[in-house]
Write an enzyme that holds these catalytic residues in place. Structure first.
Site, PDB file in Angstrom:
ATOM      1  N   ARG A  67      52.466  52.964  37.879  1.00  0.00           N
ATOM      2  CA  ARG A  67      51.137  53.464  38.269  1.00  0.00           C
ATOM      3  C   ARG A  67      50.536  54.422  37.257  1.00  0.00           C
ATOM      4  NH1 ARG A  67      49.706  57.692  40.843  1.00  0.00           N
ATOM      5  NH2 ARG A  67      51.749  58.101  41.733  1.00  0.00           N
TER       6      ARG A  67
ATOM      7  N   TYR B  64      27.545  39.969  40.443  1.00  0.00           N
ATOM      8  CA  TYR B  64      28.614  39.332  41.220  1.00  0.00           C
ATOM      9  C   TYR B  64      28.634  39.962  42.630  1.00  0.00           C
ATOM     10  CZ  TYR B  64      33.268  38.834  43.112  1.00  0.00           C
ATOM     11  OH  TYR B  64      34.314  38.614  43.973  1.00  0.00           O
TER      12      TYR B  64
ATOM     13  N   ASP C  21      30.303  43.544  32.568  1.00  0.00           N
ATOM     14  CA  ASP C  21      31.297  42.625  33.108  1.00  0.00           C
ATOM     15  C   ASP C  21      31.231  41.367  32.237  1.00  0.00           C
ATOM     16  OD1 ASP C  21      32.596  40.604  34.515  1.00  0.00           O
ATOM     17  OD2 ASP C  21      32.076  41.428  36.479  1.00  0.00           O
TER      18      ASP C  21
ATOM     19  N   LYS D  42      40.000  35.138  36.207  1.00  0.00           N
ATOM     20  CA  LYS D  42      39.251  33.951  35.762  1.00  0.00           C
ATOM     21  C   LYS D  42      39.805  33.423  34.428  1.00  0.00           C
ATOM     22  CE  LYS D  42      36.862  34.810  39.458  1.00  0.00           C
ATOM     23  NZ  LYS D  42      37.264  36.113  39.879  1.00  0.00           N
TER      24      LYS D  42
END
Ligand SMILES: Cc1ncc(COP(=O)(O)O)c(C=O)c1O
Length: 389
Positions: free
Chosen positions: A47, A101, A173, A198
C-alpha cells in the site's frame, strides 16, 4: 534506459532492470506483504506503492508516456479519484470536458459537492470554451480525447497552453488512445491517467489504473494514495508487465483494423454515420493527426435505424464481435450506449448528448480485419431481411 528508444523496445525492456539479481529475463513475482527493514532506508509495503512488481510497471509506463514518475492503482477509478482528491481542496473549482466517461461523471456529481469542490463543464470541446468557464478558483482542467463514445478530439496543446497561462494543473484520461498512440505530456499536459483495464491490460482479464506525471505531482498524489489505499497486488502487476510487452504490436493491429472497419462502414447504406478520428470526414481529423501516432481501435457508428429491436437483431447476428461492455481487449466487442452506459439518461438527455438509439460503439480487436468485415456483413444482411419480413 538509453534515450530515444522506440516504443516497441520500451514496451519489452523498460523497467526490466529493476528485477534484481535473479538473472531471469522476466521479473520474479514478490507476493510479500511484509519486508525486512533493517538493511534498507525505504519501508517497502504494497500500500506504499513501492514493491518491485509495482515499480517495474511504473518505470515502463513512464518510459512510454514520457513522465518522470507515477503510481499504479487497483482500478482506473481509483487512479482518477485519488488524483482529483489529492489535488483539490474545499473551495477549489475544476473544469471538465463534455462527454466524460460515465464513472468519472458519477464520481464528480456524487462526491464533489459534499467535499465543497465546485466544477463546470466546458460548453464545447474547443479551448475557447474552456476559457469561458475558468474562474480564479479553477485548479484543475480534466479532459478525455478521443472521447467516449463519440470519439470527439480535443486539442491537447491548445488546452495545455491555456491552462499554463492561468496556472491550472491539466489532467487527461488517455485510456482510449493508449501511450502508443498519444503522449499528452509531450504536448504540455501535467498528468496522464489510464484505465489500464482497457488497452494496457489488453486481454479483458485485468482491472487496474495508472497515473504518470512529474516527480513533484507524483509526490502530491502519493500522499493521498497511501490514505485512500487503492494499491495493486504483485500477481496482477506481473500479468500487467507481461501485457505491456506486447502493447505496441497490439496497438498497431488495433489501429490498422479500426481504420479498415471504419472505411468499410462509412460506405454502407445501412450506416448513417461513422465516428472515427482516422477518417478524413471526422471534424477532429486534422487535430488528431497532429497529436496522435495512430487513431486507436475505438469507433462508433449509427445504424440507419433507431429501432432498438432492430439494433438487437444486428447485435445477435454477430459471431466474433461480441456484445459486451468494456473495451481495449484483443477480442472485438460491441455495445449499444443507449441500452448500456447511457441507459440511465432520459431520451432527451441522450439526444442532447448525441446518443441515438441506433448508435453502436465498437472496440476493434486484433482478429483478421476481413473476418470482422464478413461478420458485420452477415449482420447487415440479417438486419435488412428482418426489416422486410
Ligand atoms: C475512458 C475511461 N476512463 C476510466 C475508466 C474507469 O476504469 P476502471 O473501470 O478500470 O475503473 C473507464 C472504464 O470503462 C474508461 O472507459
Amino acid at each position: 534506459m538509453e534515450e530515444n528508444l522506440s516504443q516497441e523496445t520500451l514496451c519489452v525492456h523498460a523497467g526490466g532492470e529493476l528485477a534484481g539479481d535473479a538473472q531471469s529475463v522476466v521479473t520474479p513475482v514478490f507476493p510479500a506483504s511484509s519486508y525486512k527493514y533493517r538493511q534498507t532506508t525505504e519501508n517497502t509495503y504494497p500500500r506504499y506503492f513501492n514493491t518491485i512488481n509495482q515499480k517495474v510497471i511504473i518505470e515502463k509506463l513512464c518510459a512510454l508516456e514520457g513522465g518522470q514518475d507515477g503510481l499504479i492503482f487497483s482500478s482506473g477509478m481509483a487512479a482518477i479519484s485519488t488524483t482529483l482528491f489529492s489535488l483539490l481542496q474545499p473551495g477549489d473549482h475544476v473544469v471538465f470536458c463534455k462527454g466524460l466517461y460515465g464513472g468519472t461523471y458519477h464520481l464528480i456529481s456524487s462526491e464533489f459537492e459534499k467535499r465543497g469542490i465546485r466544477y463546470s463543464f466546458a460548453p464545447d470541446n474547443t479551448s475557447e470554451a474552456f476559457l469561458q468557464v475558468i474562474t480564479s478558483q479553477t485548479k484543475v482542467i480534466y479532459i478525455e480525447t478521443p472521447s467516449n463514445p463519440l470519439l470527439e478530439v480535443l486539442d491537447i496543446q491548445a488546452i495545455s497552453l491555456l491552462a499554463k497561462k492561468h496556472q491550472i494543473v491539466t489532467v487527461i484520461d488517455n485510456t482510449f488512445a493508449s501511450p502508443i498512440n498519444q503522449n499528452p505530456i509531450s504536448f504540455g499536459f501535467d498528468i496522464v491517467i489510464h484505465s489500464g483495464t482497457k488497452y494496457l491490460g489488453g486481454h479483458s482479464d485485468l482491472c487496474f489504473g495508472a497515473v504518470v506525471t512529474s516527480a513533484a505531482l507524483t509526490k502530491q498524489i502519493y500522499e493521498g494514495a497511501i490514505n485512500y489505499g487503492g494499491s495493486l497486488n504483485a500477481l496482477d502487476c506481473y500479468l500487467i508487465e507481461r501485457s505491456l510487452k506486447t502493447l505496441a504490436i497490439r496497438m498497431e493491429k488495433h489501429n490498422e483494423n479500426a481504420l479498415m472497419l471504419a472505411n468499410f462502414l462509412q460506405g454502407l447504406p445501412e450506416v448513417q454515420r461513422v465516428y472515427f478520428p482516422g477518417l478524413r470526414s471526422h471534424p477532429g481529423h486534422e487535430i488528431a493527426k497532429s497529436q496522435m501516432r495512430g487513431f486507436g481501435g475505438m469507433l462508433s457508428f449509427e445504424l440507419a435505424t433507431n429501432d432498438l429491436k432492430q439494433v438487437d437483431i444486428f447485435l445477435d447476428s454477430l459471431q466474433f464481435i461480441q456484445p459486451a461492455m468494456s473495451l481495449g481487449g484483443v477480442e472485438s466487442l460491441i455495445c449499444s450506449p443507449a441500452t448500456t452506459s447511457h441507459v440511465k439518461l432520459s431520451p432527451q438527455e441522450r439526444e442532447e448528448a448525441g446518443i441515438k438509439d441506433g448508435l453502436l460503439r465498437l472496440s476493434v480487436g486484433i482478429e483478421n480485419a476481413q473476418d470482422l468485415i464478413k461478420d458485420l456483413k452477415k449482420a447487415f444482411i440479417n438486419l435488412s431481411t428482418s426489416v422486410h419480413v
